[in-house]
Design a protein around this motif. Structure first.
Motif, PDB file in Angstrom:
ATOM      1  N   ILE A   1       5.322   6.202   2.233  1.00  0.00           N
ATOM      2  CA  ILE A   1       4.707   5.565   3.388  1.00  0.00           C
ATOM      3  C   ILE A   1       4.193   4.197   2.958  1.00  0.00           C
ATOM      4  CG2 ILE A   1       4.093   7.689   4.594  1.00  0.00           C
ATOM      5  CD1 ILE A   1       1.191   7.252   3.557  1.00  0.00           C
ATOM      6  N   THR A   2       4.102   3.278   3.905  1.00  0.00           N
ATOM      7  CA  THR A   2       3.619   1.940   3.613  1.00  0.00           C
ATOM      8  C   THR A   2       2.874   1.399   4.819  1.00  0.00           C
ATOM      9  OG1 THR A   2       4.303  -0.330   3.047  1.00  0.00           O
ATOM     10  CG2 THR A   2       5.882   1.008   4.238  1.00  0.00           C
ATOM     11  N   SER A   3       1.787   0.685   4.566  1.00  0.00           N
ATOM     12  CA  SER A   3       0.906   0.226   5.634  1.00  0.00           C
ATOM     13  C   SER A   3       1.615  -0.778   6.542  1.00  0.00           C
ATOM     14  CB  SER A   3      -0.350  -0.404   5.043  1.00  0.00           C
ATOM     15  OG  SER A   3      -0.022  -1.538   4.256  1.00  0.00           O
TER      16      SER A   3
ATOM     17  N   ASP B   1       0.815  -1.220   0.000  1.00  0.00           N
ATOM     18  CA  ASP B   1       0.000   0.000   0.000  1.00  0.00           C
ATOM     19  C   ASP B   1       0.848   1.270   0.000  1.00  0.00           C
ATOM     20  OD1 ASP B   1      -2.234  -1.732   0.300  1.00  0.00           O
ATOM     21  OD2 ASP B   1      -1.897  -1.750   2.455  1.00  0.00           O
ATOM     22  N   PRO B   2       1.755   1.436  -0.967  1.00  0.00           N
ATOM     23  CA  PRO B   2       2.644   2.589  -0.923  1.00  0.00           C
ATOM     24  C   PRO B   2       1.960   3.865  -1.401  1.00  0.00           C
ATOM     25  CG  PRO B   2       3.036   1.359  -2.927  1.00  0.00           C
ATOM     26  CD  PRO B   2       2.016   0.577  -2.136  1.00  0.00           C
ATOM     27  N   ASP B   3       2.380   4.978  -0.825  1.00  0.00           N
ATOM     28  CA  ASP B   3       2.183   6.276  -1.465  1.00  0.00           C
ATOM     29  C   ASP B   3       3.533   6.964  -1.464  1.00  0.00           C
ATOM     30  OD1 ASP B   3       0.961   8.279  -2.841  1.00  0.00           O
ATOM     31  OD2 ASP B   3       0.022   9.217  -1.117  1.00  0.00           O
ATOM     32  N   VAL B   4       3.832   7.655  -2.560  1.00  0.00           N
ATOM     33  CA  VAL B   4       5.140   8.278  -2.759  1.00  0.00           C
ATOM     34  C   VAL B   4       4.941   9.676  -3.300  1.00  0.00           C
ATOM     35  CG1 VAL B   4       7.357   8.139  -3.955  1.00  0.00           C
ATOM     36  CG2 VAL B   4       6.211   6.042  -3.230  1.00  0.00           C
ATOM     37  N   ILE B   5       5.697  10.630  -2.757  1.00  0.00           N
ATOM     38  CA  ILE B   5       5.713  11.984  -3.298  1.00  0.00           C
ATOM     39  C   ILE B   5       7.165  12.438  -3.440  1.00  0.00           C
ATOM     40  CG2 ILE B   5       3.477  12.630  -2.334  1.00  0.00           C
ATOM     41  CD1 ILE B   5       5.006  14.202  -0.155  1.00  0.00           C
ATOM     42  N   ARG B   6       7.355  13.442  -4.300  1.00  0.00           N
ATOM     43  CA  ARG B   6       8.653  14.110  -4.409  1.00  0.00           C
ATOM     44  C   ARG B   6       8.515  15.524  -3.898  1.00  0.00           C
ATOM     45  NH1 ARG B   6      11.115  17.718  -7.861  1.00  0.00           N
ATOM     46  NH2 ARG B   6       9.347  17.656  -9.303  1.00  0.00           N
ATOM     47  N   VAL B   7       9.461  15.928  -3.049  1.00  0.00           N
ATOM     48  CA  VAL B   7       9.557  17.309  -2.602  1.00  0.00           C
ATOM     49  C   VAL B   7      11.010  17.726  -2.809  1.00  0.00           C
ATOM     50  CG1 VAL B   7       9.281  18.926  -0.692  1.00  0.00           C
ATOM     51  CG2 VAL B   7       7.712  16.992  -0.923  1.00  0.00           C
TER      52      VAL B   7
ATOM     53  N   LEU C   1       9.826   5.899   4.444  1.00  0.00           N
ATOM     54  CA  LEU C   1      11.105   5.630   3.799  1.00  0.00           C
ATOM     55  C   LEU C   1      11.506   6.825   2.936  1.00  0.00           C
ATOM     56  CD1 LEU C   1       9.394   2.707   3.876  1.00  0.00           C
ATOM     57  CD2 LEU C   1      11.532   1.903   2.876  1.00  0.00           C
ATOM     58  N   HIS C   2      12.799   6.919   2.639  1.00  0.00           N
ATOM     59  CA  HIS C   2      13.364   8.039   1.878  1.00  0.00           C
ATOM     60  C   HIS C   2      14.236   7.516   0.749  1.00  0.00           C
ATOM     61  CE1 HIS C   2      16.730  11.012   1.215  1.00  0.00           C
ATOM     62  NE2 HIS C   2      15.676  11.761   0.980  1.00  0.00           N
TER      63      HIS C   2
ATOM     64  N   GLY D   1      -2.651   4.370   3.202  1.00  0.00           N
ATOM     65  CA  GLY D   1      -2.795   5.784   3.520  1.00  0.00           C
ATOM     66  C   GLY D   1      -2.292   6.638   2.379  1.00  0.00           C
ATOM     67  N   SER D   2      -2.299   7.945   2.599  1.00  0.00           N
ATOM     68  CA  SER D   2      -1.789   8.884   1.602  1.00  0.00           C
ATOM     69  C   SER D   2      -0.787   9.815   2.258  1.00  0.00           C
ATOM     70  CB  SER D   2      -2.926   9.704   0.987  1.00  0.00           C
ATOM     71  OG  SER D   2      -3.590  10.468   1.983  1.00  0.00           O
TER      72      SER D   2
END
Length: 529
Positions: free
Chosen positions: A41-43, A28-34, A54-55, A94-95
């Motif tokens: 994040i992962t459930s 259940d990953p969600d990934v963003i770039r900043v 994680l990074h 999640g998100s």
């Protein structure tokens, strides 16, 4: 802690990577770039801390940096050490979003409701959980702050015919939602894993569905306005006898050069992998994302590193560029950009790769020249999943792996056992146990076995899992020569989780003695390239 090798997964050299990039249970990953940083994040279900973070700097090599919820028992008493009731439940998908200078995580549990927390840095600390709704059954939320100042949450609804994706008004400060005003945007049964985006003036909702004979697929919806009408296309599916491990739920991520990628997990469980993570290239055609454009909508097991490819001119819409500058990490996290496999338990806190099975019993552990686990009486005799304060970490790879740990026995109490095991529905383990003045070895699992007695510790315990999903156990008195104990046991996928390595200490009563663990070493068999 130190970094080990994941040879054959992730980076291969010469600008090439192999999928899965995270060959473990990172569901259940969600990934963003900043800026130049990618955050995932992962459930974590019933494990504590909850919702791992994680990074990465390249979307391929990842490192644990923390967790969103320090103590999963904040969700309710069922997650505590004296109940341990939330198998197959707890923190689901999640998100992760960056808004107004802060990082936001929304998630649900099926029993406790919809939650939000924020942080200035993804490694934490995160604010105390805020419950947006205690209505049970909601799943997989994701927020959108629109350009007109309004805010929304998409989530999959409970009740008859669930899951159905719905749009829920949310206050701009993210502190409240209006469930009574929700509207359906996809009435397809089993729509879940929702991610919502506004990209170049259009709205996109990414989620997965179960189609036909149970095949999970990834779909993308788009609309010119949140009120619709919504168009939908199939984005990614697996094929073949195992449906290529069924890639589905995930996240669309842009890069500084204007290119895009999809991060997806594989939904079909395996003994060790659980649901691993893959990264696939994405191109935009006529306002639609296309996964793996060389063979649209199909899995790809090798590709060029996304951030090294200078293809910005070929992409529509264009890259959005850095949102803000890259964040600094703590030195111990910045120095090693890969997963930490070994652990000496010589720091002040547990490494972020480790998670307890439910919240641990207060006072049952400490780090003092190693990890000290005091004996905890099991809630149910003979069941590893019912031993409080069991420390776990994810299995990695599918070609097999070996875990070894040194156990100090000088403080073991009478009747106390300390062990290394595989945590799953059909758990098994190797233990050293004190019976009066005698120390003995034993294994438990499908076939319990008694091993030899030893005069004095410490003792090294080892498990070896092979590519077929079978585990064997052994011990050593010098850390060099190992003797097998017991028979071969099978390892199972259970409760939507892959099997986990576990460290534990149990006895006839709480605190009858203590075991000291250190020198944990984990070796993953390389995958043929």
């Amino acid at each position: 802690m130190s970094v080990g090798s994941l040879d054959g997964w992730g980076l291969l050299g010469d600008g090439i990577y192999a999928n899965p990039v995270l060959p473990g249970d990172y569901s259940d990953p969600d990934v963003i770039r900043v800026g130049d940083d990618y955050w995932m994040i992962t459930s974590t279900f019933q494990y504590s801390p909850g919702m791992a973070v994680l990074h990465s700097r390249d979307l391929i090599s990842w490192r644990h940096v923390g967790a969103v919820l320090p103590d999963v028992s904040e969700l309710g008493p069922a997650y505590r050490w004296n109940r341990m009731e939330r198998y197959n439940l707890g923190i689901y998908a999640g998100s992760l979003r960056f808004h107004a200078g802060r990082y936001w995580v929304h998630f649900t549990t099926l029993d406790e409701g919809i939650f939000v927390t924020t942080a200035e840095h993804p490694a934490g600390p995160w604010t105390p959980l805020h419950c947006l709704s205690d209505e049970a059954g909601w799943d997989d939320p994701c927020p959108l702050w629109d350009n007109d100042g309004r805010a929304w949450l998409v989530a999959s609804s409970p009740g008859h015919g669930r899951w159905i994706t719905q749009l829920i008004p949310m206050s701009p400060d993210g502190r409240s939602i209006d469930l009574a005003a929700r509207t359906v945007i996809d009435d397809f049964h089993t729509s879940e894993g929702n991610k919502i985006h506004r990209i170049d003036g259009r709205y996109y909702v990414l989620h997965n569905e179960v189609r036909g004979d149970g095949n999970r697929v990834l779909v993308i919806m788009r609309a010119e306005a949140l009120t619709g009408p919504w168009e939908k296309r199939l984005l990614l599916q697996g094929e073949g006898p195992d449906r290529e491990r069924e890639p589905n739920q995930g996240a669309l991520v842009d890069h500084p050069d204007g290119s895009w990628s999809l991060v997806t997990h594989h939904g079909r469980g395996g003994y060790a992998e659980g649901r691993p993570i893959s990264v696939l290239p994405v191109e935009w055609k006529d306002g639609w994302p296309v996964v793996n454009p060389a063979d649209p909508g199909r899995m790809l097991w090798r590709a060029e590193l996304p951030v090294l490819a200078d293809r910005a001119a070929d992409h529509e819409p264009g890259g959005r560029g850095p949102v803000e500058g890259s964040l600094e990490l703590a030195p111990e996290l910045e120095s090693a950009p890969e997963l930490a496999l070994d652990e000496d338990f010589d720091g002040e806190v547990l490494g972020p790769e480790w998670e307890w099975n439910h919240a641990p019993r207060p006072g049952s552990w400490e780090i003092a020249d190693g990890l000290v686990l005091r004996a905890s009486r099991p809630l149910r005799p003979g069941e590893l999943r019912a031993i409080p304060s069991t420390l776990t970490r994810r299995m990695l790879g599918t070609n097999g792996s070996t875990a070894t740990v040194r156990v100090g026995t000088d403080r073991l109490g009478d009747g106390q056992s300390a062990g290394l095991g595989m945590l799953c529905r059909d758990s098994s383990s190797i233990t050293v146990c004190r019976d009066g003045d005698v120390l003995g070895l034993a294994t438990s699992g499908e076939h319990d076995a008694t091993g030899p007695t030893i005069d004095v510790g410490p003792v090294w315990l080892r498990l070896v899992i092979d590519a077929r999903g079978y585990v064997t156990y052994a011990f050593s008195l010098d850390g060099e020569t190992y003797q097998p104990v017991g028979n071969t046991d099978s390892v199972s996928w259970s409760d939507y989780r892959g099997a986990r390595i576990a460290l534990f200490s149990t006895g006839p009563a709480d605190d009858v003695g203590a075991a000291r663990f250190d020198g944990f070493r984990y070796r993953v068999e390389p995958r043929h390239r």
